[in-house]
Design a protein around this motif. Sequence first.
Motif, PDB file in Angstrom:
ATOM      1  N   MET A   1       0.942  -1.341  -0.034  1.00  0.00           N
ATOM      2  CA  MET A   1      -0.091   0.113   0.074  1.00  0.00           C
ATOM      3  C   MET A   1       0.871   1.312  -0.089  1.00  0.00           C
ATOM      4  N   ARG A   2       0.804   2.113  -0.930  1.00  0.00           N
ATOM      5  CA  ARG A   2       1.378   3.380  -1.113  1.00  0.00           C
ATOM      6  C   ARG A   2       0.601   4.568  -0.730  1.00  0.00           C
ATOM      7  N   VAL A   3       1.144   5.384   0.122  1.00  0.00           N
ATOM      8  CA  VAL A   3       0.308   6.678   0.561  1.00  0.00           C
ATOM      9  C   VAL A   3       1.293   7.869  -0.030  1.00  0.00           C
ATOM     10  N   VAL A   4       0.629   8.810  -0.723  1.00  0.00           N
ATOM     11  CA  VAL A   4       1.185   9.965  -1.331  1.00  0.00           C
ATOM     12  C   VAL A   4       0.502  11.259  -0.705  1.00  0.00           C
ATOM     13  N   VAL A  79      -2.196   9.808  -8.200  1.00  0.00           N
ATOM     14  CA  VAL A  79      -2.757   8.403  -8.380  1.00  0.00           C
ATOM     15  C   VAL A  79      -2.020   8.019  -9.747  1.00  0.00           C
ATOM     16  N   ARG A  80      -1.851   9.051 -10.764  1.00  0.00           N
ATOM     17  CA  ARG A  80      -1.396   8.521 -12.041  1.00  0.00           C
ATOM     18  C   ARG A  80      -0.073   8.242 -12.170  1.00  0.00           C
ATOM     19  N   ASP A  85      -2.200   4.797  -3.496  1.00  0.00           N
ATOM     20  CA  ASP A  85      -3.471   3.941  -3.197  1.00  0.00           C
ATOM     21  C   ASP A  85      -4.252   4.989  -2.469  1.00  0.00           C
ATOM     22  N   TRP A  86      -3.656   5.707  -1.631  1.00  0.00           N
ATOM     23  CA  TRP A  86      -4.358   6.825  -0.846  1.00  0.00           C
ATOM     24  C   TRP A  86      -3.735   8.092  -1.034  1.00  0.00           C
ATOM     25  N   VAL A  87      -4.396   9.084  -1.135  1.00  0.00           N
ATOM     26  CA  VAL A  87      -3.830  10.315  -0.972  1.00  0.00           C
ATOM     27  C   VAL A  87      -4.050  11.275  -0.152  1.00  0.00           C
ATOM     28  N   TRP A 162      -7.646   5.808  -4.423  1.00  0.00           N
ATOM     29  CA  TRP A 162      -7.481   5.526  -5.953  1.00  0.00           C
ATOM     30  C   TRP A 162      -9.001   5.468  -6.422  1.00  0.00           C
ATOM     31  N   ARG A 163      -9.771   4.837  -5.714  1.00  0.00           N
ATOM     32  CA  ARG A 163     -11.136   4.660  -6.157  1.00  0.00           C
ATOM     33  C   ARG A 163     -11.988   5.731  -6.523  1.00  0.00           C
ATOM     34  N   LEU A 164     -11.466   6.791  -5.951  1.00  0.00           N
ATOM     35  CA  LEU A 164     -12.407   8.208  -5.961  1.00  0.00           C
ATOM     36  C   LEU A 164     -12.221   8.461  -7.735  1.00  0.00           C
TER      37      LEU A 164
END
Length: 328
Positions: A1-4, A79-80, A85-87, A162-164
Motif C-alpha cells: 500500500m502506497r500513501v502519497v 494516483v497516475r 493507493d491513498w492520497v 484511488w477509487r475516487l
Amino acid sequence: MRVVAVSRILDEVDIIEAFIRHAATFVDHHVILDNGSRDGTLDVLRRLAEEGVSLTVYQSPSICFSERDMNNWLYQEAVRHHDADWVACLDGDEFYDQRHLPGGLRSYLHELENSRENVVAVRFPWVHYNYTTHDDAAQNLVPQRMTHRTDVTNDYKIIASWRLSKEKGLVTEGQHDVHLPPQSTGKVVTERRLRIAHFSERNPAQYVTKFVRGWAKILTAGEAYQSRGYSSHYRGPFELLRERPELLLRSEAFLRTKNEERCLVNDPMDYRGGALRYTPPNDPEMQSVRALIGFLSEVSSRYGQLLDAVPEAREHSESIERRIDRIL
C-alpha cells in the motif's frame, strides 16, 4: 500500500520543514504545488530534497485560481504518476495526530484497502492550535511552541482513495470533502480518532499576511469571485486593517490574547518529524514583510504584463487614470 501526500503551499518558511518531516513519517512521497512563495520556503524545500526526503515540487504562477481544479490536479498527479493507493490531502500547516487511533493511520488505511467496502475517502477532524501568551517565542519548532488547542471541530480534511477516480468523483474546495456523481456506489467515512492539528494562526504578523494576501487574491480575480463568496472570511479583517489599522496593530487583544477567549486545552500534539535543520530563526515580522512585498511585486508585474499584452486592457486602464471625479 502506497500513501502519497499532496499539498498546496504559499509562504510557509516558519513551518514547512516541520510539516514535511512530520508528514514523511506517514507517507511514502509528497507532491507539493507552490503558489509563488517568496519568503524562503522554496530554499527549505530544496535542502530537504537534497537531504533525500522524497519530494516532488511544482510551482504555479497563479495569483487567482480555481481551487477545485488545482486540488484535483494534485490528486490525479498522485494516483497516475506516483502510484498512490491513498492520497493524503494536507495544507502546509496541518499535522496528523494519531494518538487516539489504535494501530495508527497506515494500519487503519490498510484495513480499509483490504475490506470489501468501496470507501473512496476518509474524513478526519481539525483541531485548531493558535498563538497564545503561553507560547515560547524562542522555540522554533511550531508544534512544540504552540501547545494549546480548542475543541475538536466538525470541519474535516480528507484522505482520498484511488477509487475516487474510478468513481469519477472530485476533491472539493479546501480538500474538506469529495463530490460523487449520483450513480456512484462510493462511500465516504468519518474517523474522529485521528485528528489533524491545524496551526493556522501562528503569530499576529503571519495572520495579517494570510488575510491581506487572501482577500487581495479575490480582488484580483474580479467581481465574479467576490460574489461567489470565495475566501469571504478574509474580507472582514482585511477591510478593518485598511480602514482602521490601529484596531488591530495597536490592540493588545489581537497582538497577544486574541485566541484566549476560547476554551483552551494544553494538549501538545504528537510531533514525529525530529529536529529542524533548515528553518530560519523565528522572526515573524520580517518573514511577513518578505512575503507581502513578494506578493505585491508579483501582482504589479502581472498587471504590467497584462497591459503590454492586451491593448484593450491598456486603453481601459488609461481611461480610468484620466478620470477626475469631484468627491466633496
